[in-house]
Scaffold this active site. Sequence first.
Site, mmCIF file in Angstrom:
data_model
loop_
_atom_site.group_PDB
_atom_site.id
_atom_site.type_symbol
_atom_site.label_atom_id
_atom_site.label_comp_id
_atom_site.label_asym_id
_atom_site.label_seq_id
_atom_site.Cartn_x
_atom_site.Cartn_y
_atom_site.Cartn_z
ATOM 1 N N ASN A 212 -8.741 12.140 4.821
ATOM 2 C CA ASN A 212 -8.663 11.247 5.979
ATOM 3 C C ASN A 212 -7.607 11.758 6.954
ATOM 4 O O ASN A 212 -6.966 12.786 6.706
ATOM 5 C CB ASN A 212 -8.362 9.810 5.520
ATOM 6 C CG ASN A 212 -7.093 9.752 4.702
ATOM 7 O OD1 ASN A 212 -6.007 10.014 5.204
ATOM 8 N ND2 ASN A 212 -7.225 9.455 3.414
ATOM 9 N N ASP A 289 -10.548 6.208 -1.290
ATOM 10 C CA ASP A 289 -11.096 5.179 -2.173
ATOM 11 C C ASP A 289 -12.135 5.745 -3.141
ATOM 12 O O ASP A 289 -12.361 5.186 -4.203
ATOM 13 C CB ASP A 289 -11.746 4.061 -1.341
ATOM 14 C CG ASP A 289 -10.688 3.220 -0.650
ATOM 15 O OD1 ASP A 289 -9.598 3.052 -1.234
ATOM 16 O OD2 ASP A 289 -10.931 2.735 0.477
ATOM 17 N N PHE A 336 0.494 -0.828 2.473
ATOM 18 C CA PHE A 336 0.063 -0.835 3.874
ATOM 19 C C PHE A 336 -1.382 -1.322 3.925
ATOM 20 O O PHE A 336 -2.089 -1.276 2.921
ATOM 21 C CB PHE A 336 0.147 0.579 4.475
ATOM 22 C CG PHE A 336 1.535 0.921 4.972
ATOM 23 C CD1 PHE A 336 2.568 1.125 4.081
ATOM 24 C CD2 PHE A 336 1.791 1.010 6.333
ATOM 25 C CE1 PHE A 336 3.848 1.422 4.530
ATOM 26 C CE2 PHE A 336 3.061 1.314 6.797
ATOM 27 C CZ PHE A 336 4.097 1.514 5.896
ATOM 28 N N LYS A 353 -4.888 -8.647 0.936
ATOM 29 C CA LYS A 353 -4.457 -7.492 0.124
ATOM 30 C C LYS A 353 -3.167 -7.801 -0.630
ATOM 31 O O LYS A 353 -2.958 -7.307 -1.736
ATOM 32 C CB LYS A 353 -4.295 -6.248 1.012
ATOM 33 C CG LYS A 353 -5.634 -5.650 1.417
ATOM 34 C CD LYS A 353 -5.537 -4.403 2.264
ATOM 35 C CE LYS A 353 -6.952 -3.967 2.671
ATOM 36 N NZ LYS A 353 -6.980 -2.909 3.662
HETATM 37 N N1 CTP Z 1 -4.179 2.130 -1.955
HETATM 38 C C1 CTP Z 1 -3.973 2.604 -3.245
HETATM 39 N N2 CTP Z 1 -4.989 3.180 -3.921
HETATM 40 C C2 CTP Z 1 -6.206 3.287 -3.375
HETATM 41 C C3 CTP Z 1 -6.439 2.803 -2.067
HETATM 42 C C4 CTP Z 1 -5.402 2.220 -1.387
HETATM 43 O O1 CTP Z 1 -2.849 2.506 -3.738
HETATM 44 N N3 CTP Z 1 -7.171 3.860 -4.073
HETATM 45 C C5 CTP Z 1 -3.056 1.501 -1.258
HETATM 46 C C6 CTP Z 1 -2.670 2.159 0.042
HETATM 47 O O2 CTP Z 1 -1.679 3.135 -0.178
HETATM 48 C C7 CTP Z 1 -2.137 0.999 0.850
HETATM 49 C C8 CTP Z 1 -2.962 -0.176 0.375
HETATM 50 O O3 CTP Z 1 -3.457 0.198 -0.906
HETATM 51 O O4 CTP Z 1 -0.789 0.746 0.571
HETATM 52 C C9 CTP Z 1 -4.101 -0.597 1.259
HETATM 53 O O5 CTP Z 1 -4.892 0.495 1.603
HETATM 54 P P1 CTP Z 1 -6.141 0.309 2.575
HETATM 55 O O6 CTP Z 1 -6.805 1.636 2.718
HETATM 56 O O7 CTP Z 1 -5.750 -0.424 3.793
HETATM 57 O O8 CTP Z 1 -7.028 -0.701 1.782
HETATM 58 P P2 CTP Z 1 -8.076 -0.552 0.655
HETATM 59 O O9 CTP Z 1 -7.528 -1.185 -0.573
HETATM 60 O O10 CTP Z 1 -8.530 0.862 0.515
HETATM 61 O O11 CTP Z 1 -9.245 -1.491 1.174
HETATM 62 P P3 CTP Z 1 -10.263 -1.265 2.398
HETATM 63 O O12 CTP Z 1 -10.450 0.222 2.506
HETATM 64 O O13 CTP Z 1 -11.458 -2.012 1.980
HETATM 65 O O14 CTP Z 1 -9.599 -1.877 3.596
#
Ligand code: CTP
Length: 420
Positions: A212, A289, A336, A353
Amino acid sequence: MIGPKSRRTRIVLGVTGSIASYKAVDLARYFMKRGCDVRVVMTESATKFVTPLTFQSLTHSPVTLSFWNETAAGNIGHIELADWAEALVIAPASADCIAKLTIGAAESALLAVALATRAPLIIAPAMNTNMLSHPQTQDNIAALRGRGHTIAEPETGELACGWVGTGRLASRREIYLQTMRAIGPRDLLGKRIVISAGPTREMIDPVRYISNRSSGKMGLALATEAHRRGASVTLVHGPIVGIASLSRDIRRMAVTSAAEMSDAMKGCVAGGRGETEADVAIMAAAVADYRPATIDANKIKKGPSVPTLPLVENEDILKSLGQVGVANRKTMLVGFAVETGTHEQLVAEAKVKLGRKGADIIVGNRAEDAFDKGTNQVWIVSADEEPLHIETSAKRVIARAILDKIVMRLRQLTSCELTH
Ligand code: CTP
């Protein structure tokens, strides 16, 4: 005379005689460019390597050389200088100067300023590697450190004397960062903070990956700010640039995939091997993800049909870290939330979250404000509190606001513990 106290940080730069003395010229400029007023004190031997005029022209202020010319027009008394300083930085500090600092000698204007000032003292040794490793020099450095002074550790490499070893003056960036820490608020002193930064890369085959746009700048800013405030910092980072801008005090762990980041974060947060559990963990990384179900050992070749890429879900690292019940968890968890909608949707999503991941704080930001930028605007969301909006500012300023919030909550936790 020195004018009224300015809002710029007041640095007295002490220069001793060393082949590295010329580097102090660049150091003075570095401080000045970052909002500092610099006054220079030189020992007599330093003047053999660089002329006082160089420093005087650069800092637009007279250079203090000895007690005996203090009454000359424009010159500053050594006590006045000692009182004026917010920090005394001795760079380069010779073995002789270090020895004299330990015994409180005051035979030169620089030593007298060091003795008289109540400002933090930052010492950046530079000398021949054998002089540095001499037990006497090592004892002297240990004594100065023991008194609470900061040592900007010399680097290892090729030395001017022809030797290869440790003894080269620390970089100007390192000396600057150590100085900012020495005069910083120290409200995170003794705290262990683990921060993740940047993207992860999920390999498809040896040449392609899923990732990303995260640059890691927010994580780097958080690490720098936490270090400035006295914390012991570990940065677990994906593939990013800018790591070299960090203080050498900051422990770094380079990872590539989400699985590697998970292992590193869990290990660092748990502590062990003499380290306590982290006080704070900040997941500033943009973790992928999903990852490809399999990594092809060979480059996937173009075929007659468009290939499909089966994905599997990655572990949610923040959620895993938050799995330990809030009541018996020592580590404060900060995450975040990156969204693309309105700020109302962002705050609502950040609150979701917060609960779903068991975090203490979620910093909401919008992709359009954050990615590839030196600035950001954020909404800091925590349970039972109104979201705190920080308007578009440099990531350094955003990092400061986030750590202000963390410090506040750490204090609340401590006062809760004390009353129970
Ligand atoms: N995060 C994590 N592990 C993952 C995905 C996200 O620890 N596999 C953490 C990120 O570092 C951040 C938080 O979770 O602190 C939220 O990440 P974000 O990308 O906004 O949310 P997601 O949980 O991935 O949900 P979505 O993509 O559906 O918004």
